[in-house]
Motif scaffolding. Structure first.
Motif, PDB file in Angstrom:
ATOM      1  N   CYS A 175     -27.529  39.742 -27.735  1.00 36.67           N
ATOM      2  CA  CYS A 175     -26.318  40.267 -28.693  1.00 36.67           C
ATOM      3  C   CYS A 175     -25.288  39.354 -28.422  1.00 36.67           C
ATOM      4  N   SER A 176     -25.510  37.918 -27.815  1.00 33.58           N
ATOM      5  CA  SER A 176     -24.310  37.271 -27.605  1.00 33.58           C
ATOM      6  C   SER A 176     -24.115  36.400 -28.410  1.00 33.58           C
ATOM      7  N   ALA A 177     -23.356  35.366 -28.290  1.00 32.89           N
ATOM      8  CA  ALA A 177     -22.783  34.444 -29.478  1.00 32.89           C
ATOM      9  C   ALA A 177     -24.142  33.737 -29.863  1.00 32.89           C
ATOM     10  N   THR A 178     -24.302  33.328 -31.274  1.00 28.20           N
ATOM     11  CA  THR A 178     -25.400  32.685 -31.723  1.00 28.20           C
ATOM     12  C   THR A 178     -25.953  31.476 -31.128  1.00 28.20           C
ATOM     13  N   ASP A 179     -24.792  30.570 -30.621  1.00 30.22           N
ATOM     14  CA  ASP A 179     -25.220  29.506 -29.854  1.00 30.22           C
ATOM     15  C   ASP A 179     -25.990  29.547 -28.510  1.00 30.22           C
ATOM     16  N   ALA A 239     -29.813  51.906 -39.821  1.00 28.48           N
ATOM     17  CA  ALA A 239     -30.777  50.788 -39.824  1.00 28.48           C
ATOM     18  C   ALA A 239     -30.688  50.512 -38.324  1.00 28.48           C
ATOM     19  N   TYR A 240     -29.485  50.129 -37.808  1.00 30.19           N
ATOM     20  CA  TYR A 240     -29.557  49.387 -36.369  1.00 30.19           C
ATOM     21  C   TYR A 240     -30.504  50.421 -35.441  1.00 30.19           C
ATOM     22  N   VAL A 241     -30.225  51.633 -35.622  1.00 29.38           N
ATOM     23  CA  VAL A 241     -30.896  52.381 -34.739  1.00 29.38           C
ATOM     24  C   VAL A 241     -32.558  52.404 -35.122  1.00 29.38           C
ATOM     25  N   ILE A 279     -27.817  34.473 -44.632  1.00 27.24           N
ATOM     26  CA  ILE A 279     -29.125  34.641 -43.874  1.00 27.24           C
ATOM     27  C   ILE A 279     -29.715  35.898 -43.953  1.00 27.24           C
ATOM     28  N   HIS A 280     -28.762  37.075 -43.979  1.00 21.50           N
ATOM     29  CA  HIS A 280     -29.398  38.230 -44.363  1.00 21.50           C
ATOM     30  C   HIS A 280     -30.223  38.374 -45.723  1.00 21.50           C
ATOM     31  N   ASP A 281     -29.195  37.701 -46.624  1.00 25.04           N
ATOM     32  CA  ASP A 281     -29.924  37.950 -47.924  1.00 25.04           C
ATOM     33  C   ASP A 281     -31.121  37.084 -48.260  1.00 25.04           C
ATOM     34  N   ILE A 300     -20.336  37.101 -20.461  1.00 21.01           N
ATOM     35  CA  ILE A 300     -19.321  36.179 -19.691  1.00 21.01           C
ATOM     36  C   ILE A 300     -18.174  36.771 -19.569  1.00 21.01           C
ATOM     37  N   ASN A 301     -17.816  37.570 -20.489  1.00 19.64           N
ATOM     38  CA  ASN A 301     -16.683  38.347 -20.367  1.00 19.64           C
ATOM     39  C   ASN A 301     -16.927  39.698 -19.412  1.00 19.64           C
ATOM     40  N   LEU A 302     -16.648  39.548 -18.144  1.00 22.90           N
ATOM     41  CA  LEU A 302     -17.167  40.607 -17.142  1.00 22.90           C
ATOM     42  C   LEU A 302     -16.533  42.085 -17.608  1.00 22.90           C
ATOM     43  N   ASP A 314     -23.389  37.290 -15.682  1.00 27.25           N
ATOM     44  CA  ASP A 314     -24.274  36.567 -15.820  1.00 27.25           C
ATOM     45  C   ASP A 314     -25.646  37.094 -16.220  1.00 27.25           C
ATOM     46  N   TYR A 315     -26.288  36.801 -17.496  1.00 30.90           N
ATOM     47  CA  TYR A 315     -27.156  37.231 -18.158  1.00 30.90           C
ATOM     48  C   TYR A 315     -28.665  37.210 -17.211  1.00 30.90           C
ATOM     49  N   ARG A 316     -28.649  36.181 -16.374  1.00 28.78           N
ATOM     50  CA  ARG A 316     -29.550  35.826 -15.602  1.00 28.78           C
ATOM     51  C   ARG A 316     -30.087  36.996 -14.513  1.00 28.78           C
ATOM     52  N   ILE A 376     -27.637  41.946 -23.626  1.00 27.01           N
ATOM     53  CA  ILE A 376     -26.837  40.539 -23.163  1.00 27.01           C
ATOM     54  C   ILE A 376     -25.832  40.219 -24.431  1.00 27.01           C
ATOM     55  N   GLY A 377     -24.510  40.497 -23.877  1.00 29.67           N
ATOM     56  CA  GLY A 377     -23.512  40.331 -25.060  1.00 29.67           C
ATOM     57  C   GLY A 377     -22.777  41.780 -25.435  1.00 29.67           C
ATOM     58  N   ALA A 378     -21.620  41.839 -25.026  1.00 26.06           N
ATOM     59  CA  ALA A 378     -21.033  43.207 -25.185  1.00 26.06           C
ATOM     60  C   ALA A 378     -20.179  43.282 -26.151  1.00 26.06           C
ATOM     61  N   GLY A 379     -20.241  42.398 -27.299  1.00 27.93           N
ATOM     62  CA  GLY A 379     -19.233  42.306 -28.550  1.00 27.93           C
ATOM     63  C   GLY A 379     -19.500  43.340 -29.384  1.00 27.93           C
ATOM     64  N   ARG A 380     -19.269  43.162 -30.723  1.00 27.51           N
ATOM     65  CA  ARG A 380     -19.315  44.053 -31.914  1.00 27.51           C
ATOM     66  C   ARG A 380     -20.698  44.649 -31.985  1.00 27.51           C
ATOM     67  N   ILE A 381     -21.894  43.830 -31.806  1.00 28.03           N
ATOM     68  CA  ILE A 381     -22.990  44.200 -32.311  1.00 28.03           C
ATOM     69  C   ILE A 381     -23.941  44.757 -30.781  1.00 28.03           C
ATOM     70  N   GLY A 382     -23.279  44.063 -29.930  1.00 25.82           N
ATOM     71  CA  GLY A 382     -23.791  44.536 -28.468  1.00 25.82           C
ATOM     72  C   GLY A 382     -23.676  46.083 -28.192  1.00 25.82           C
TER      73      GLY A 382
HETATM   74  N1  LIG Z   1     -27.544  42.008 -37.603  1.00 28.36           N
HETATM   75  C1  LIG Z   1     -26.199  42.450 -37.766  1.00 28.36           C
HETATM   76  O1  LIG Z   1     -25.788  42.810 -38.671  1.00 28.36           O
HETATM   77  C2  LIG Z   1     -25.280  41.570 -37.001  1.00 28.36           C
HETATM   78  C3  LIG Z   1     -23.786  41.905 -37.086  1.00 28.36           C
HETATM   79  C4  LIG Z   1     -22.993  41.261 -36.309  1.00 28.36           C
HETATM   80  C5  LIG Z   1     -23.353  40.249 -35.575  1.00 28.36           C
HETATM   81  N2  LIG Z   1     -24.562  39.717 -35.533  1.00 28.36           N
HETATM   82  C6  LIG Z   1     -25.148  38.778 -34.420  1.00 28.36           C
HETATM   83  O2  LIG Z   1     -24.799  38.960 -33.019  1.00 28.36           O
HETATM   84  C7  LIG Z   1     -24.421  38.019 -32.402  1.00 28.36           C
HETATM   85  C8  LIG Z   1     -23.189  38.348 -31.912  1.00 28.36           C
HETATM   86  O3  LIG Z   1     -22.156  38.695 -32.971  1.00 28.36           O
HETATM   87  P1  LIG Z   1     -20.903  39.631 -32.558  1.00 28.36           P
HETATM   88  O4  LIG Z   1     -20.331  39.875 -33.945  1.00 28.36           O
HETATM   89  O5  LIG Z   1     -21.246  40.801 -31.828  1.00 28.36           O
HETATM   90  O6  LIG Z   1     -19.922  38.733 -31.698  1.00 28.36           O
HETATM   91  P2  LIG Z   1     -18.677  39.197 -30.700  1.00 28.36           P
HETATM   92  O7  LIG Z   1     -18.058  37.837 -30.590  1.00 28.36           O
HETATM   93  O8  LIG Z   1     -18.122  40.197 -31.156  1.00 28.36           O
HETATM   94  O9  LIG Z   1     -19.663  39.469 -29.419  1.00 28.36           O
HETATM   95  C9  LIG Z   1     -20.320  38.218 -28.787  1.00 28.36           C
HETATM   96  C10 LIG Z   1     -20.051  38.563 -27.030  1.00 28.36           C
HETATM   97  O10 LIG Z   1     -21.114  37.630 -26.597  1.00 28.36           O
HETATM   98  C11 LIG Z   1     -20.731  37.316 -25.319  1.00 28.36           C
HETATM   99  N3  LIG Z   1     -21.408  36.012 -25.073  1.00 28.36           N
HETATM  100  C12 LIG Z   1     -21.116  34.683 -25.413  1.00 28.36           C
HETATM  101  N4  LIG Z   1     -21.774  34.002 -24.604  1.00 28.36           N
HETATM  102  C13 LIG Z   1     -22.652  34.818 -23.561  1.00 28.36           C
HETATM  103  C14 LIG Z   1     -23.573  34.342 -22.596  1.00 28.36           C
HETATM  104  N5  LIG Z   1     -23.687  33.005 -22.519  1.00 28.36           N
HETATM  105  N6  LIG Z   1     -23.862  35.517 -21.837  1.00 28.36           N
HETATM  106  C15 LIG Z   1     -23.393  36.658 -22.138  1.00 28.36           C
HETATM  107  N7  LIG Z   1     -22.648  37.052 -22.977  1.00 28.36           N
HETATM  108  C16 LIG Z   1     -22.266  36.095 -23.737  1.00 28.36           C
HETATM  109  C17 LIG Z   1     -19.035  37.030 -25.673  1.00 28.36           C
HETATM  110  O11 LIG Z   1     -18.089  37.234 -24.664  1.00 28.36           O
HETATM  111  C18 LIG Z   1     -18.958  38.181 -26.492  1.00 28.36           C
HETATM  112  O12 LIG Z   1     -18.449  39.353 -25.867  1.00 28.36           O
HETATM  113  C19 LIG Z   1     -24.253  36.849 -33.321  1.00 28.36           C
HETATM  114  O13 LIG Z   1     -25.433  36.009 -33.190  1.00 28.36           O
HETATM  115  C20 LIG Z   1     -24.489  37.218 -34.715  1.00 28.36           C
HETATM  116  O14 LIG Z   1     -24.777  36.545 -35.790  1.00 28.36           O
HETATM  117  C21 LIG Z   1     -25.640  40.584 -36.291  1.00 28.36           C
END
Ligand SMILES: NC(=O)c1ccc[n+]([C@@H]2O[C@H](COP(=O)([O-])OP(=O)(O)OC[C@H]3O[C@@H](n4cnc5c(N)ncnc54)[C@H](O)[C@@H]3O)[C@@H](O)[C@H]2O)c1
Length: 339
Positions: free
Chosen positions: A75-79, A288-290, A179-181, A39-41, A59-61, A11-17
């Motif tokens: 892996c979606s936005a923190t909120d 470490a991620y793997v 928070i990591h530290d 949410i960004n299809l 929609d993650y549901r 869930i969440g296809a951004g950097r960490i997804g």
């Molecule tokens: N552990 C780590 O090293 C590490 C590194 C980076 C980010 N993070 C955490 O991962 C999370 C995402 O960070 P990121 O850098 O990948 O952010 P990002 O902005 O690159 O990606 C977030 C993705 O979530 C999607 N999103 C937002 N709301 C959503 C919803 N309701 N349903 C589905 N998708 C939704 C956004 O469209 C976006 O594609 C954050 O909570 C961040 O703290 C952790």
């Protein structure tokens, strides 16, 4: 699910997804990428097609309703994390969730209660625990080779500030970066912080200050076992991602230094030169991620408790809130003031 392949939806296809989807699809034994939702299809479609995930949605549901999916990686936005944890637990999915769970302690408690009630596994994404160097430091401390811990020192500096939109929704430096530290202080020392004092400054980017955050900080703390700990953070180190730790104790010291792309040392008339640290978290913590995802899969399959628990997700948020209050009020803050 006791044996067999664990089908995981991201869930969440951004950097960490993207990192976790690739690990699940190509590197983690016993796992399969069952779907991607964002949410960004278009982002979800692109990631799903890259790794041939059978289901994709805006929609993650849809992933939660899919009976073939055993677990989700949030892996979606923190909120969005605490809400998705509650819904995923109610749907009977095991959960890997990125840090932090939430900024609000009430919502974290609700999410952890939902996980307990459903009896699903939850692992938090504190990836640094799975770095080979930091894990070795922890092992040496835990086996008594460093003696009684006196001082933990952590340096954690990013090579570049995140975009301002990210700064605004990520909870600020203490809840997003430090928070990591905070987690590493607990992990390395084996003890809890009792009191935190923070100084912060805006030395890198005035825009970060205007967004209500700091970009440079020093956090000091007293731990329950009597040890002292310091963390220094900057949003901009011009030489790359600076990630070092030291644990000093009555019987010695263990230090972990930066990792570089190669280990050459060039001796020349104008000095001795070597490579700068790996650029940022994607490079520095790739292994470490793997490893953390592999451990999540192993624990779910074995019915074991994952090594980074819900409580491990809660406590660093309390530490982050204490650090934030300390900065605001200019005084040491005890953690029990936050609880
Ligand atoms: N552990 C780590 O090293 C590490 C590194 C980076 C980010 N993070 C955490 O991962 C999370 C995402 O960070 P990121 O850098 O990948 O952010 P990002 O902005 O690159 O990606 C977030 C993705 O979530 C999607 N999103 C937002 N709301 C959503 C919803 N309701 N349903 C589905 N998708 C939704 C956004 O469209 C976006 O594609 C954050 O909570 C961040 O703290 C952790």
């Amino acid at each position: 699910m006791a044996t067999g392949t664990l089908n995981i939806g991201v869930i969440g296809a951004g950097r960490i997804g993207k990192v976790h989807a690739e690990s699940i699809a190509t590197r983690v034994a016993g796992a399969r990428l069952g779907g991607v939702a964002d949410i960004n299809l278009a982002a979800a479609q692109s990631l799903a097609s890259q790794f041939s995930a059978p289901r994709v949605s805006g929609d993650y549901r849809d992933l939660l309703a899919d009976k073939s999916i055993d677990a989700v990686a949030i892996c979606s936005a923190t909120d969005t994390h605490s809400r998705i944890i509650c819904e995923a637990a109610a749907a009977g999915k095991h959960i890997f969730c990125e840090k932090p769970i939430d900024f609000d302690l009430g919502r974290i408690t609700q999410a952890l209660e939902a996980v307990d009630k459903a009896g699903v596994k939850l692992q938090l994404g504190f990836n640094r625990r799975f770095d080979a160097g930091f894990a070795k430091a922890r092992e040496l401390v835990a086996s008594g080779k460093v003696g009684a811990v006196h001082v933990v020192r952590i340096t954690s500096r990013d090579p570049a500030s995140p975009p301002l939109e990210y700064v605004r929704v990520s909870g600020g430096m203490f809840l997003d970066m430090t928070i990591h530290d905070f987690d590493m202080v607990r992990f390395l020392s084996g003890s809890e912080a009792e009191e935190i004092y923070t100084m912060g400054a805006i030395l890198v980017d005035p825009e970060i200050g205007r967004a209500g955050d700091v970009d440079t900080c020093v956090v000091t703390m007293r731990l329950a076992n009597g040890a002292l700990a310091t963390i220094d953070n900057s949003r901009k180190a011009v030489y790359g991602y600076d990630q070092r730790v030291e644990v000093f104790g009555s019987a010695g010291m263990v230090a972990v230094s930066n990792r570089t792309p190669d280990t050459h040392v060039h001796f020349a008339a104008n000095g001795v030169h070597s490579a700068t640290p790996l650029y940022f978290f994607l490079e520095r913590y790739a292994d470490a991620y793997v490893a953390e995802m592999q451990e999540f899969v192993r624990c779910v399959q074995a019915g074991a408790t994952p090594p980074v628990t819900g409580r491990d997700g809660l406590v660093p948020v309390i530490m982050g809130l204490a650090a934030t209050r300390s900065l605001k009020e200019g005084r040491p803050v005890r953690l029990d003031e936050i609880r």
